[in-house]
Design a protein around this motif. Structure first.
Motif, PDB file in Angstrom:
ATOM      1  N   GLY A 137      64.448 -16.012   7.791  1.00 16.15           N
ATOM      2  CA  GLY A 137      64.902 -14.670   8.093  1.00 16.15           C
ATOM      3  C   GLY A 137      63.808 -13.671   8.387  1.00 16.15           C
ATOM      4  O   GLY A 137      64.078 -12.504   8.695  1.00 16.15           O
ATOM      5  N   LEU A 138      62.552 -14.093   8.332  1.00 13.15           N
ATOM      6  CA  LEU A 138      61.447 -13.163   8.565  1.00 13.15           C
ATOM      7  C   LEU A 138      61.509 -12.578   9.975  1.00 13.15           C
ATOM      8  O   LEU A 138      61.734 -13.289  10.953  1.00 13.15           O
ATOM      9  N   ASP A 139      61.271 -11.286  10.075  1.00  8.75           N
ATOM     10  CA  ASP A 139      61.203 -10.601  11.365  1.00  8.75           C
ATOM     11  C   ASP A 139      60.170  -9.491  11.223  1.00  8.75           C
ATOM     12  O   ASP A 139      60.400  -8.497  10.521  1.00  8.75           O
ATOM     13  N   ILE A 140      59.018  -9.655  11.861  1.00 11.71           N
ATOM     14  CA  ILE A 140      57.916  -8.703  11.716  1.00 11.71           C
ATOM     15  C   ILE A 140      57.942  -7.706  12.867  1.00 11.71           C
ATOM     16  O   ILE A 140      58.094  -8.092  14.030  1.00 11.71           O
ATOM     17  N   LYS A 141      57.748  -6.445  12.542  1.00 10.44           N
ATOM     18  CA  LYS A 141      57.756  -5.409  13.568  1.00 10.44           C
ATOM     19  C   LYS A 141      56.575  -5.583  14.527  1.00 10.44           C
ATOM     20  O   LYS A 141      55.536  -6.153  14.171  1.00 10.44           O
ATOM     21  N   LEU A 142      56.750  -5.080  15.719  1.00  7.61           N
ATOM     22  CA  LEU A 142      55.694  -5.152  16.729  1.00  7.61           C
ATOM     23  C   LEU A 142      54.426  -4.501  16.196  1.00  7.61           C
ATOM     24  O   LEU A 142      54.451  -3.392  15.664  1.00  7.61           O
ATOM     25  N   CYS A 190      55.186  -9.777  17.884  1.00  5.26           N
ATOM     26  CA  CYS A 190      56.115  -9.702  16.752  1.00  5.26           C
ATOM     27  C   CYS A 190      56.752 -11.083  16.542  1.00  5.26           C
ATOM     28  O   CYS A 190      57.627 -11.482  17.294  1.00  5.26           O
ATOM     29  N   PRO A 191      56.306 -11.809  15.526  1.00  5.34           N
ATOM     30  CA  PRO A 191      56.872 -13.133  15.236  1.00  5.34           C
ATOM     31  C   PRO A 191      58.137 -13.038  14.395  1.00  5.34           C
ATOM     32  O   PRO A 191      58.417 -12.031  13.753  1.00  5.34           O
ATOM     33  N   HIS A 192      58.896 -14.146  14.413  1.00  2.00           N
ATOM     34  CA  HIS A 192      60.107 -14.189  13.584  1.00  2.00           C
ATOM     35  C   HIS A 192      60.417 -15.635  13.203  1.00  2.00           C
ATOM     36  O   HIS A 192      59.927 -16.570  13.820  1.00  2.00           O
ATOM     37  N   ASN A 193      61.240 -15.772  12.173  1.00  8.61           N
ATOM     38  CA  ASN A 193      61.750 -17.073  11.746  1.00  8.61           C
ATOM     39  C   ASN A 193      63.229 -16.920  11.445  1.00  8.61           C
ATOM     40  O   ASN A 193      63.619 -16.473  10.360  1.00  8.61           O
ATOM     41  N   LYS A 243      48.355  -1.212  13.069  1.00  8.66           N
ATOM     42  CA  LYS A 243      49.682  -0.728  13.444  1.00  8.66           C
ATOM     43  C   LYS A 243      49.707  -0.388  14.930  1.00  8.66           C
ATOM     44  O   LYS A 243      48.846   0.319  15.439  1.00  8.66           O
ATOM     45  N   ALA A 244      50.704  -0.904  15.640  1.00  5.77           N
ATOM     46  CA  ALA A 244      50.821  -0.606  17.071  1.00  5.77           C
ATOM     47  C   ALA A 244      51.147   0.877  17.253  1.00  5.77           C
ATOM     48  O   ALA A 244      51.990   1.424  16.546  1.00  5.77           O
ATOM     49  N   ASN A 245      50.447   1.522  18.198  1.00  6.43           N
ATOM     50  CA  ASN A 245      50.729   2.919  18.481  1.00  6.43           C
ATOM     51  C   ASN A 245      51.306   3.051  19.891  1.00  6.43           C
ATOM     52  O   ASN A 245      51.484   2.056  20.604  1.00  6.43           O
ATOM     53  N   GLU A 246      51.591   4.250  20.270  1.00  7.99           N
ATOM     54  CA  GLU A 246      52.267   4.480  21.544  1.00  7.99           C
ATOM     55  C   GLU A 246      51.461   3.942  22.714  1.00  7.99           C
ATOM     56  O   GLU A 246      52.012   3.387  23.673  1.00  7.99           O
ATOM     57  N   GLU A 247      50.138   4.065  22.638  1.00  4.53           N
ATOM     58  CA  GLU A 247      49.287   3.589  23.732  1.00  4.53           C
ATOM     59  C   GLU A 247      49.401   2.078  23.919  1.00  4.53           C
ATOM     60  O   GLU A 247      49.333   1.579  25.045  1.00  4.53           O
ATOM     61  N   LEU A 258      59.541   1.085  22.770  1.00  9.87           N
ATOM     62  CA  LEU A 258      58.984   2.061  21.835  1.00  9.87           C
ATOM     63  C   LEU A 258      60.064   2.705  20.979  1.00  9.87           C
ATOM     64  O   LEU A 258      59.956   2.757  19.752  1.00  9.87           O
ATOM     65  N   GLU A 259      61.121   3.212  21.608  1.00  5.95           N
ATOM     66  CA  GLU A 259      62.175   3.871  20.846  1.00  5.95           C
ATOM     67  C   GLU A 259      62.916   2.891  19.961  1.00  5.95           C
ATOM     68  O   GLU A 259      63.310   3.202  18.845  1.00  5.95           O
ATOM     69  N   TRP A 260      63.067   1.657  20.461  1.00  3.55           N
ATOM     70  CA  TRP A 260      63.707   0.609  19.669  1.00  3.55           C
ATOM     71  C   TRP A 260      62.910   0.327  18.401  1.00  3.55           C
ATOM     72  O   TRP A 260      63.450   0.225  17.311  1.00  3.55           O
ATOM     73  N   ASP A 261      61.577   0.246  18.551  1.00  3.36           N
ATOM     74  CA  ASP A 261      60.726  -0.041  17.407  1.00  3.36           C
ATOM     75  C   ASP A 261      60.751   1.120  16.413  1.00  3.36           C
ATOM     76  O   ASP A 261      60.821   0.904  15.210  1.00  3.36           O
ATOM     77  N   LYS A 262      60.704   2.331  16.921  1.00  5.63           N
ATOM     78  CA  LYS A 262      60.752   3.487  16.027  1.00  5.63           C
ATOM     79  C   LYS A 262      62.051   3.518  15.231  1.00  5.63           C
ATOM     80  O   LYS A 262      62.065   3.867  14.047  1.00  5.63           O
TER      81      LYS A 262
END
Length: 264
Positions: A137-142, A190-193, A243-247, A258-262
């Motif tokens: 179930g792991l899901d890591i943010k971008l 962003c990896p996931h399991n 941490k990924a930023n807007e750039e 971007l908006e999805w991640d926020k």
């Protein structure tokens, strides 16, 4: 035929990794033996001391990942603890270093021999070596890993069938047992399991070949000092700058995410 690019690299370009791949079953068996035979105290100590711990890489939901290793910034774990005089809640530096050495020699002697052989012949090219497990179930943010001096190799050890993958830029890449997946982690990923089973790889960080060794070691030392000040239990692997930023979203054509991640 796999397609390689600036962030998904061909393992054949890095022949020093062959020793790890040739011994992948031995390395996997050491990992399994440790999990099966280690006492509760040994498991607790490994979780608390062998790190690396991250406060920067966030998951979606409650599922987590776990990691522990024996090499950090080119030093075996016991020497790294002594160098930085890391103080743990339940262990002083000297005690932790001695315990770490005993556990490394008891459970991971073959992996240590592979590391020593590769680094002896390749001017210390291998910097971090640790087992990384994605729990179901792991899901890591971008995010990014701001290590512009290093590439990251994943040697598949235990990879279940199903949807366990790494999304990086516009691709979805997969791990395979006994094979390396090599990535430049300065690109957003962003990896996931999404399976019901653990996925475990051996993470092998190594210097990129396009810069002088003096230059990258100097950069590494400066970066590690900052990371250890921020969080000594990161063992210098992760930092606030990861941490990924807007750039990052815009630079790699991911502005639509971007908006999805926020929102997450």
């Amino acid at each position: 035929m796999e397609n390689f690019n600036e962030y998904h690299l061909n393992p054949q370009e890095f022949p020093f990794l062959e020793s790890f791949q040739d011994n992948w079953q031995v390395i996997r068996d050491e990992f399994k033996h440790f999990l099966q035979q280690a006492s509760d105290e040994e498991l607790k100590f490994t979780d608390e001391v062998f790190g690396p711990k991250s406060k920067t890489i966030k998951t979606k939901g409650n599922s987590k990942y776990s990691a522990f290793g024996i090499l950090f910034q080119g030093l075996f774990i016991e020497k790294y603890i002594q160098l930085h005089q890391i103080q743990y809640p339940d262990y002083g530096s000297d005690d932790a270093s001695k315990k770490a050495l005993r556990l490394r020699e008891k459970y991971f002697s073959n992996l240590a021999k592979v590391i020593e052989k590769v680094n002896f012949s390749n001017d210390g090219v291998i910097r971090n070596v640790y087992f990384g497990t994605f729990h179901p179930g792991l899901d890591i943010k971008l995010h990014v890993n701001n290590n512009p001096h290093m590439n990251r190799g994943y040697l598949g050890l235990i990879v279940p069938e199903g949807d366990v993958a790494m999304k990086i830029c516009h691709e979805q890449l997969y791990w395979y047992e006994g094979k390396f997946l090599i990535l430049d982690h300065s690109y957003p990923h962003c990896p996931h399991n999404y399976t019901d089973y653990d996925r475990t790889v051996l993470v092998v960080d190594f210097f990129k070949p396009d810069k002088s060794r003096e230059e990258v070691i100097r950069f590494e030392q400066e970066q590690v000092i900052q990371r250890m000040q921020d969080n000594p239990y990161s063992l210098g692997v992760f930092g606030k700058s990861d941490k990924a930023n807007e750039e990052d979203f815009i630079k790699y054509g991911l502005a639509h995410q971007l908006e999805w991640d926020k929102a997450l």
